[in-house]
Design a protein around this motif. Structure first.
Motif, PDB file in Angstrom:
ATOM      1  N   LEU A 181     -50.403  34.366  42.049  1.00  0.00           N
ATOM      2  CA  LEU A 181     -51.117  33.527  42.702  1.00  0.00           C
ATOM      3  C   LEU A 181     -50.120  32.497  43.758  1.00  0.00           C
ATOM      4  CD1 LEU A 181     -54.081  31.974  40.604  1.00  0.00           C
ATOM      5  CD2 LEU A 181     -54.286  33.474  42.902  1.00  0.00           C
ATOM      6  N   SER A 185     -49.866  32.590  47.774  1.00  0.00           N
ATOM      7  CA  SER A 185     -49.844  31.166  48.606  1.00  0.00           C
ATOM      8  C   SER A 185     -48.743  31.164  49.495  1.00  0.00           C
ATOM      9  CB  SER A 185     -49.614  30.118  47.779  1.00  0.00           C
ATOM     10  OG  SER A 185     -50.668  29.770  46.955  1.00  0.00           O
ATOM     11  N   GLN A 219     -59.960  21.095  36.269  1.00  0.00           N
ATOM     12  CA  GLN A 219     -60.362  21.722  37.492  1.00  0.00           C
ATOM     13  C   GLN A 219     -60.748  20.925  38.546  1.00  0.00           C
ATOM     14  OE1 GLN A 219     -60.128  25.214  37.604  1.00  0.00           O
ATOM     15  NE2 GLN A 219     -60.056  24.868  39.462  1.00  0.00           N
TER      16      GLN A 219
ATOM     17  N   ALA B 170     -54.002  27.912  50.869  1.00  0.00           N
ATOM     18  CA  ALA B 170     -53.001  28.139  50.091  1.00  0.00           C
ATOM     19  C   ALA B 170     -52.721  27.266  48.680  1.00  0.00           C
ATOM     20  CB  ALA B 170     -51.335  28.047  50.698  1.00  0.00           C
ATOM     21  N   ALA B 171     -53.144  25.934  49.060  1.00  0.00           N
ATOM     22  CA  ALA B 171     -53.272  24.975  47.885  1.00  0.00           C
ATOM     23  C   ALA B 171     -54.198  25.628  46.903  1.00  0.00           C
ATOM     24  CB  ALA B 171     -53.503  23.495  48.352  1.00  0.00           C
ATOM     25  N   VAL B 172     -55.310  26.058  47.399  1.00  0.00           N
ATOM     26  CA  VAL B 172     -56.537  26.409  46.437  1.00  0.00           C
ATOM     27  C   VAL B 172     -55.995  27.704  45.877  1.00  0.00           C
ATOM     28  CG1 VAL B 172     -58.670  27.603  46.576  1.00  0.00           C
ATOM     29  CG2 VAL B 172     -58.379  25.646  47.893  1.00  0.00           C
ATOM     30  N   PHE B 173     -55.374  28.761  46.265  1.00  0.00           N
ATOM     31  CA  PHE B 173     -54.788  29.682  45.670  1.00  0.00           C
ATOM     32  C   PHE B 173     -53.776  29.159  44.551  1.00  0.00           C
ATOM     33  CE2 PHE B 173     -56.522  32.611  48.805  1.00  0.00           C
ATOM     34  CZ  PHE B 173     -56.888  33.699  47.921  1.00  0.00           C
ATOM     35  N   ALA B 174     -52.779  28.436  44.723  1.00  0.00           N
ATOM     36  CA  ALA B 174     -51.801  27.951  44.097  1.00  0.00           C
ATOM     37  C   ALA B 174     -52.274  26.937  42.939  1.00  0.00           C
ATOM     38  CB  ALA B 174     -50.672  27.399  44.845  1.00  0.00           C
ATOM     39  N   CYS B 175     -53.225  26.209  43.388  1.00  0.00           N
ATOM     40  CA  CYS B 175     -53.338  25.271  42.270  1.00  0.00           C
ATOM     41  C   CYS B 175     -54.867  25.191  41.610  1.00  0.00           C
ATOM     42  CB  CYS B 175     -53.285  23.640  43.037  1.00  0.00           C
ATOM     43  SG  CYS B 175     -51.708  23.530  43.634  1.00  0.00           S
ATOM     44  N   ASN B 176     -55.840  25.375  42.340  1.00  0.00           N
ATOM     45  CA  ASN B 176     -56.983  25.529  41.951  1.00  0.00           C
ATOM     46  C   ASN B 176     -57.154  26.585  41.247  1.00  0.00           C
ATOM     47  OD1 ASN B 176     -58.573  24.195  44.933  1.00  0.00           O
ATOM     48  ND2 ASN B 176     -57.485  23.049  43.176  1.00  0.00           N
ATOM     49  N   PHE B 177     -56.800  27.833  41.845  1.00  0.00           N
ATOM     50  CA  PHE B 177     -56.988  29.082  40.992  1.00  0.00           C
ATOM     51  C   PHE B 177     -56.269  29.352  39.704  1.00  0.00           C
ATOM     52  CE2 PHE B 177     -59.189  31.256  45.059  1.00  0.00           C
ATOM     53  CZ  PHE B 177     -60.126  30.746  44.944  1.00  0.00           C
ATOM     54  N   SER B 178     -55.295  28.844  39.672  1.00  0.00           N
ATOM     55  CA  SER B 178     -53.940  28.745  38.785  1.00  0.00           C
ATOM     56  C   SER B 178     -54.672  28.145  37.619  1.00  0.00           C
ATOM     57  CB  SER B 178     -52.826  28.066  39.054  1.00  0.00           C
ATOM     58  OG  SER B 178     -51.975  28.770  39.877  1.00  0.00           O
TER      59      SER B 178
END
Lengths: 260, 260
Positions: A181, A185, A219, B170-178
């Motif tokens: 991920l 990003s 989350q 990118a923040a959603v992928f890197a943080c929320n999805f992680s």
């Protein structure tokens, strides 16, 4: 068993794990007798560091060491076990996904699974906080293994083969897939001439949170807020990248579903 | 503009971001004149902390502040803008995914997007390392905004609306999805009576790596090693959880594809 009071070990393999584990055990007084690797190029440098001999032939393995630590790739373990003489010391593999039963030809079989990633470029790995999951085919061997693991780590845990497989699987999700991920990003940002370092404080905060609360409680984001306007806008941004859009949808659905 | 030498601000919203940003600006000498929120229950406590007045009616907003900082949810921004009087100070929103054009009724429009997650439970957020992405509808306003952001952060970056949207994505992928992956891991471990804390050292190492090398270079795991035996074993473990198996396959394919 060696007659001396110090314990002796043979390292089977000379990759990243053997490199770091060998040094950590050596530093705690375990005498590394020998390093095996298929090529001298990889066996000799590690043997030199550990003040050990080396061999490229499993037939020549020293027969009376206390520990035989198999640090080869998962798909090479069976082959190595087949080629090894039936030694009397504890033979352990270090894999998360391989059952202890692969070692059944040995009287004392065990698993010594350090839950960490290793690369040779990193000079010294501090095993102190690395969880080491251990399993053995007898309680005596388990006790001895616990002593060995406790030399280098304060976080030694028993885990049977089923638990260990789950730990490995969970680690793939939490670490390898998270890293992917991060990689996605970085690519998205690069398309807009932005650097990935921009996200590091946010990633640090994400990681910092899960040290205090469960990941479910930690989350955040559009899906957690049920902010469908943002979700749809972000999917629109991904309209030319169907694989990323697919991940985006799946994760958003997963996060929404978790709240129910 | 206020006649005094100190700058004045009105906070529109009293949620997590308003709470932390208000305090950070207040600590740097910005006079928070007023806090707006739809309910007194949320407006008053923050106003009290900031030594400000409060209102629950946008018609009553102080007209001559230097800054109007809109800290409401994305889907409430349009409504708030519509209800606000046409003030002459800089009106800025704080959203990653909303265009600056939503503020076109104001002479001085700007975006002030701090790239961090906030929760009220955390006492004090140090903005010093938080990247703040700014945009404005004129170079004068941009200059003033840069000054404002630099009061609290040493990492102020210009980003236009397209870049900001990508940063947010990118923040959603890197943080929320992680974080969702961490949550999946925690569930897998719980099924085997294992605690998520077991993975923290490994997650810490994963995070530590991407501070030094790119995520693509930092990638490890079965897919990276092309270890199809482990991949198939792990998929087998997930045979009763098709959604997780689906994520596993997609990510493994993604990691394999990246190497080509």
């Amino acid at each position: 068993m060696a007659p001396n009071k110090y314990k002796t070990a043979v390292l089977i393999g000379a990759g990243n794990l053997a490199f770091h584990l060998g040094q950590a055990l050596f530093a705690k007084g375990i005498k590394i007798m020998q390093v095996f690797s298929r090529t001298e190029t990889s066996a000799k440098p590690l043997a030199d560091i550990l003040n050990a001999t080396f061999t490229t032939n499993l037939d020549n393995i020293i027969p009376d060491a206390d520990y035989y630590i198999i640090c080869v790739k998962d798909d090479a373990i069976t082959e190595v076990v087949k080629a090894m003489p039936a030694v009397s010391g504890i033979v352990m593999h270090t894999s998360g996904s391989i059952e202890i039963s692969v070692l059944q030809k040995f009287a004392k079989a065990a698993v010594f699974y350090p839950l960490q990633t290793f690369s040779k470029s990193k000079a010294n790995v501090d095993f102190e906080l690395v969880p080491i999951c251990i399993e053995a085919n007898s309680s005596e061997t388990l006790t001895e293994l616990k002593k060995l693991a406790s030399l280098i780590s304060s976080n030694v845990q028993e885990a049977d083969s089923a638990q260990r497989k789950t730990i490995h699987l969970a680690a793939v999700f939490a670490c390898n897939f998270s890293n992917h991920l991060f990689s996605i990003s970085a690519d998205l940002l690069a398309e807009q001439n932005l650097d990935f370092s921009l996200l590091l404080p946010l990633i640090e905060e994400t990681f910092s949170k899960i040290k205090k609360v469960s990941p479910a409680e930690a989350q955040t984001g559009p899906a957690k807020r049920k902010d469908f306007i943002t979700i749809n806008k972000q999917l629109e941004l991904l309209k030319d990248q169907p694989e990323l859009a697919n991940i985006y949808s799946m994760f958003s659905e997963g996060i929404l579903k978790k709240q129910k």
